[in-house]
Motif scaffolding. Structure first.
Motif, PDB file in Angstrom:
ATOM      1  N   THR A 244       0.848  -1.191   0.000  1.00 18.03           N
ATOM      2  CA  THR A 244       0.000   0.000   0.000  1.00 18.03           C
ATOM      3  C   THR A 244       0.884   1.241   0.000  1.00 18.03           C
ATOM      4  O   THR A 244       1.776   1.369   0.842  1.00 18.03           O
ATOM      5  CB  THR A 244      -0.929   0.023   1.228  1.00 18.03           C
ATOM      6  N   ARG A 245       0.632   2.148  -0.930  1.00 18.11           N
ATOM      7  CA  ARG A 245       1.412   3.388  -1.034  1.00 18.11           C
ATOM      8  C   ARG A 245       0.496   4.576  -0.748  1.00 18.11           C
ATOM      9  O   ARG A 245      -0.514   4.772  -1.426  1.00 18.11           O
ATOM     10  CB  ARG A 245       2.031   3.504  -2.427  1.00 18.11           C
ATOM     11  N   ILE A 246       0.858   5.367   0.264  1.00 19.03           N
ATOM     12  CA  ILE A 246       0.084   6.546   0.654  1.00 19.03           C
ATOM     13  C   ILE A 246       0.932   7.774   0.364  1.00 19.03           C
ATOM     14  O   ILE A 246       1.989   7.968   0.978  1.00 19.03           O
ATOM     15  CB  ILE A 246      -0.295   6.497   2.150  1.00 19.03           C
ATOM     16  N   GLU A 247       0.477   8.599  -0.573  1.00 21.78           N
ATOM     17  CA  GLU A 247       1.233   9.784  -0.983  1.00 21.78           C
ATOM     18  C   GLU A 247       0.496  11.056  -0.565  1.00 21.78           C
ATOM     19  O   GLU A 247      -0.700  11.193  -0.811  1.00 21.78           O
ATOM     20  CB  GLU A 247       1.425   9.790  -2.502  1.00 21.78           C
TER      21      GLU A 247
ATOM     22  N   ALA B 263       6.743  -0.544   7.364  1.00 21.59           N
ATOM     23  CA  ALA B 263       6.467   0.658   6.574  1.00 21.59           C
ATOM     24  C   ALA B 263       7.728   1.507   6.507  1.00 21.59           C
ATOM     25  O   ALA B 263       8.506   1.564   7.464  1.00 21.59           O
ATOM     26  CB  ALA B 263       5.320   1.462   7.188  1.00 21.59           C
ATOM     27  N   LEU B 264       7.941   2.143   5.363  1.00 22.08           N
ATOM     28  CA  LEU B 264       9.060   3.062   5.172  1.00 22.08           C
ATOM     29  C   LEU B 264       8.519   4.398   4.692  1.00 22.08           C
ATOM     30  O   LEU B 264       7.476   4.471   4.045  1.00 22.08           O
ATOM     31  CB  LEU B 264      10.061   2.509   4.153  1.00 22.08           C
ATOM     32  N   GLN B 265       9.266   5.449   5.002  1.00 20.20           N
ATOM     33  CA  GLN B 265       8.862   6.816   4.674  1.00 20.20           C
ATOM     34  C   GLN B 265       9.843   7.383   3.649  1.00 20.20           C
ATOM     35  O   GLN B 265      11.059   7.186   3.756  1.00 20.20           O
ATOM     36  CB  GLN B 265       8.868   7.652   5.957  1.00 20.20           C
ATOM     37  N   PHE B 266       9.320   8.095   2.637  1.00 13.08           N
ATOM     38  CA  PHE B 266      10.151   8.669   1.587  1.00 13.08           C
ATOM     39  C   PHE B 266       9.846  10.162   1.472  1.00 13.08           C
ATOM     40  O   PHE B 266       8.709  10.599   1.670  1.00 13.08           O
ATOM     41  CB  PHE B 266       9.885   7.988   0.240  1.00 13.08           C
TER      42      PHE B 266
ATOM     43  N   ILE C  71       4.607  15.256  -5.139  1.00 12.86           N
ATOM     44  CA  ILE C  71       4.511  14.368  -3.980  1.00 12.86           C
ATOM     45  C   ILE C  71       5.376  14.945  -2.861  1.00 12.86           C
ATOM     46  O   ILE C  71       6.580  15.128  -3.034  1.00 12.86           O
ATOM     47  CB  ILE C  71       4.965  12.946  -4.340  1.00 12.86           C
ATOM     48  N   LEU C  72       4.766  15.259  -1.749  1.00 12.83           N
ATOM     49  CA  LEU C  72       5.494  15.818  -0.616  1.00 12.83           C
ATOM     50  C   LEU C  72       6.085  14.743   0.274  1.00 12.83           C
ATOM     51  O   LEU C  72       7.168  14.923   0.840  1.00 12.83           O
ATOM     52  CB  LEU C  72       4.560  16.717   0.214  1.00 12.83           C
ATOM     53  N   GLU C  73       5.368  13.633   0.392  1.00  9.34           N
ATOM     54  CA  GLU C  73       5.796  12.562   1.307  1.00  9.34           C
ATOM     55  C   GLU C  73       5.099  11.274   0.893  1.00  9.34           C
ATOM     56  O   GLU C  73       3.968  11.292   0.409  1.00  9.34           O
ATOM     57  CB  GLU C  73       5.419  12.926   2.744  1.00  9.34           C
ATOM     58  N   THR C  74       5.793  10.159   1.075  1.00  7.86           N
ATOM     59  CA  THR C  74       5.212   8.859   0.752  1.00  7.86           C
ATOM     60  C   THR C  74       5.462   7.884   1.890  1.00  7.86           C
ATOM     61  O   THR C  74       6.563   7.827   2.442  1.00  7.86           O
ATOM     62  CB  THR C  74       5.834   8.270  -0.538  1.00  7.86           C
ATOM     63  N   PHE C  75       4.422   7.143   2.251  1.00  4.30           N
ATOM     64  CA  PHE C  75       4.569   5.987   3.136  1.00  4.30           C
ATOM     65  C   PHE C  75       4.277   4.745   2.305  1.00  4.30           C
ATOM     66  O   PHE C  75       3.251   4.668   1.633  1.00  4.30           O
ATOM     67  CB  PHE C  75       3.587   6.049   4.309  1.00  4.30           C
ATOM     68  N   GLU C  76       5.178   3.772   2.348  1.00  3.06           N
ATOM     69  CA  GLU C  76       4.935   2.492   1.695  1.00  3.06           C
ATOM     70  C   GLU C  76       4.805   1.417   2.763  1.00  3.06           C
ATOM     71  O   GLU C  76       5.695   1.255   3.604  1.00  3.06           O
ATOM     72  CB  GLU C  76       6.051   2.149   0.709  1.00  3.06           C
TER      73      GLU C  76
END
Length: 215
Positions: A129-132, A183-186, A145-150
């Motif tokens: 699941t990718r939350i942008e 989960a990782l944060q980008f 895209i300011l931030e992404t959680f995968e």
């Protein structure tokens, strides 16, 4: 009111900071987001059909189990194993049945309800699941895209199909309770930042006598 005075609309900083005062920074807004699910369902309609019907989603909530060390008159608290709380993903149930069919496919991957047969391994049904978080751009102005959680190792633990109600005009929706392993944060340019950022492991001080590591 002079424009320059708007720089005062923030918390004054200590004198040893780089600036005594700075303008208030633009916050991220909760309605500027996008959810993409990878390897969800078994085929047919693309998973982006879910992206178009998302109503709301949680961001990851990491926490640590607590370890209590009882020592003489005191208790020392340590951070134990990390864990991730479930997230909820709410989707509108459209008239084409694309959303409910994709969810049904995923549930069927996890367990064959007709044959009463389970998946051979978790790898057969887990998805990403990718939350942008976006900046609000659209159309000819591509959103940044300011931030992404995968979220990795996801599976649907519970699906709530909203029922009929003569007293409301709200659309029917389906809420998924999603469990995941990690989960990782980008950041804005796709580099791991924050949770999952890459840096050397921090090790505590080493005892000069016993070679142990101090708490």
């Amino acid at each position: 009111m002079p424009i320059a005075s708007l720089s005062r609309f923030s918390v004054p900083l200590a004198t040893d900071q780089s600036a005594s005062n700075q303008g208030l920074l633009m916050p991220k807004l909760p309605y500027r987001f996008r959810v993409t699910i990878v390897d969800f369902g078994v085929g047919g309609a693309p998973a982006t059909e879910l992206t178009k019907q998302v109503v709301s989603v949680d961001r990851p909530k990491p926490s640590f189990e607590q370890i209590d060390l009882h020592v003489y008159n005191s208790i020392v608290k340590l951070a134990g194993k990390p864990k991730w709380e479930d997230i909820k993903l709410k989707l509108r149930d459209d008239m084409t049945n694309l959303v409910t069919n994709k969810i049904g496919e995923q549930m069927q991957k996890q367990f064959d309800f007709f044959e009463q047969a389970s998946a051979a391994s978790a790898g057969d049904y887990k998805f990403t699941t990718r939350i942008e978080i976006l900046d609000g751009g659209n159309g000819a102005i591509q959103p940044a895209i300011l931030e992404t959680f995968e979220l990795y190792g996801c599976y649907v633990q519970k699906a709530e199909y909203k029922g009929g109600d003569y007293k409301t005009s709200d659309p029917l929706d389906i809420t998924l309770n999603i469990k995941y392993d990690n989960a990782l944060q980008f950041n804005a340019i796709g580099i791991q930042s924050g949770i999952g950022s890459i840096f050397n492991r921090i090790v505590g001080g080493v005892s000069a006598t016993g070679g142990g590591i101090a708490i």
